[in-house]
Design an enzyme around this catalytic site. Sequence first.
Site, PDB file in Angstrom:
ATOM      1  N   SER A  93       0.654  -1.281  -0.022  1.00 56.92           N
ATOM      2  CA  SER A  93       0.104  -0.213  -0.001  1.00 56.92           C
ATOM      3  C   SER A  93       1.047   1.392   0.072  1.00 56.92           C
ATOM      4  O   SER A  93       1.920   1.254   0.440  1.00 56.92           O
ATOM      5  CB  SER A  93      -0.935   0.073   1.213  1.00 56.92           C
ATOM      6  OG  SER A  93      -1.666  -1.155   1.431  1.00 56.92           O
TER       7      SER A  93
HETATM    8  N1  SAH Z   1      -0.583  -5.350   4.082  1.00 63.41           N
HETATM    9  C1  SAH Z   1       0.052  -5.554   2.757  1.00 63.41           C
HETATM   10  C2  SAH Z   1      -0.521  -5.209   1.564  1.00 63.41           C
HETATM   11  C3  SAH Z   1      -1.592  -6.114   1.097  1.00 63.41           C
HETATM   12  S1  SAH Z   1      -2.076  -6.345  -0.407  1.00 63.41           S
HETATM   13  C4  SAH Z   1       1.718  -4.967   2.654  1.00 63.41           C
HETATM   14  O1  SAH Z   1       1.991  -4.467   3.579  1.00 63.41           O
HETATM   15  O2  SAH Z   1       2.379  -5.191   1.815  1.00 63.41           O
HETATM   16  C5  SAH Z   1      -3.583  -7.284   0.184  1.00 63.41           C
HETATM   17  C6  SAH Z   1      -3.126  -8.642   0.461  1.00 63.41           C
HETATM   18  O3  SAH Z   1      -4.339  -9.358   0.853  1.00 63.41           O
HETATM   19  C7  SAH Z   1      -2.684  -9.318  -0.951  1.00 63.41           C
HETATM   20  O4  SAH Z   1      -1.368  -9.951  -0.557  1.00 63.41           O
HETATM   21  C8  SAH Z   1      -3.605 -10.592  -0.972  1.00 63.41           C
HETATM   22  O5  SAH Z   1      -3.210 -11.651  -1.424  1.00 63.41           O
HETATM   23  C9  SAH Z   1      -4.349 -10.475   0.134  1.00 63.41           C
HETATM   24  N2  SAH Z   1      -5.665 -11.306   0.501  1.00 63.41           N
HETATM   25  C10 SAH Z   1      -6.629 -11.197  -0.355  1.00 63.41           C
HETATM   26  N3  SAH Z   1      -7.637 -11.828   0.049  1.00 63.41           N
HETATM   27  C11 SAH Z   1      -7.240 -12.414   1.060  1.00 63.41           C
HETATM   28  C12 SAH Z   1      -7.986 -13.234   2.149  1.00 63.41           C
HETATM   29  N4  SAH Z   1      -9.259 -13.605   2.082  1.00 63.41           N
HETATM   30  N5  SAH Z   1      -7.327 -13.549   3.335  1.00 63.41           N
HETATM   31  C13 SAH Z   1      -6.160 -13.247   3.493  1.00 63.41           C
HETATM   32  N6  SAH Z   1      -5.283 -12.647   2.681  1.00 63.41           N
HETATM   33  C14 SAH Z   1      -5.974 -12.089   1.585  1.00 63.41           C
END
Ligand code: SAH
Length: 244
Positions: A93
């Site tokens: 993000s």
């Molecule tokens: N917090 C992260 C950015 C996240 S992007 C950072 O600091 O880099 C969002 C993430 O959520 C992705 O990696 C995606 O694979 C994950 N995601 C999507 N659906 C999800 C779910 N149901 N459970 C866990 N993770 C999930």
Amino acid sequence: MKDVLVSLACFIVLSMAPACMSADDSSKTADSANYDRQRRDMVESQIRARGISDPGVLDAMLVVERHLFVPGYYRKYSYTDGPLPIGKDQTISQPYIVALMTELLDVDSTDKVLEIGTGSGYQAAILGELADSVFTIEIIPELAEQAEKLLEKLGYTNIFVRCGDGFVGWEEHAPYDGIIVTCAPTEIPEPLLTQLAEGGRLVIPVGTMWQELILVTKTDGETRRESVIPVRFVPMTGEAAEKK
Ligand code: SAH
């Protein structure tokens, strides 16, 4: 003859690679000083200037080296004002959004925090600087594994990574003083509301293409929702979220 030329070209390319790598190595210190300066600028111009004032959050954003969480080609853009690809069609993000969500969570050093969407592990590291313990769930196995290794290498012994569907939370360690969701479901998952402690705070983007960042607080068993700003996150995937 043509074959010889091709293999000669391959040889030259291959034999040049280690030379390039050692040149990179020797400039590591310069790179790291450059990144330190860029990170200080990022905190001043993107975060403090936009109204984030919690000293703990500002410190954590200064301490955690975002460039270590950004892969190869994009690393040089680590301190720019936006999200960046981390592979598997996912993103780390925008720094300001990480800071804003962390400030909204109002983390204390005794708090137990749950994060849904580990991704690169950057947000987890920021939380790891502030909370007692961080439980973080990632649905893509390669990302979960990569983040777990990096966080371990960086010495975070208070962050626990699990590969799974965060829609259902992580019941075993509930209740949580704070829950942060960094992927977007279309509705707030009920299990997360249940796993939120009394007095706890949940920060979550809710919607489809564009979402509202929602802050949920729980007092006397009642939850109260407050809309903060419009945001854009990758969607929450997994069976439960996609059924909605
Ligand atoms: N917090 C992260 C950015 C996240 S992007 C950072 O600091 O880099 C969002 C993430 O959520 C992705 O990696 C995606 O694979 C994950 N995601 C999507 N659906 C999800 C779910 N149901 N459970 C866990 N993770 C999930």
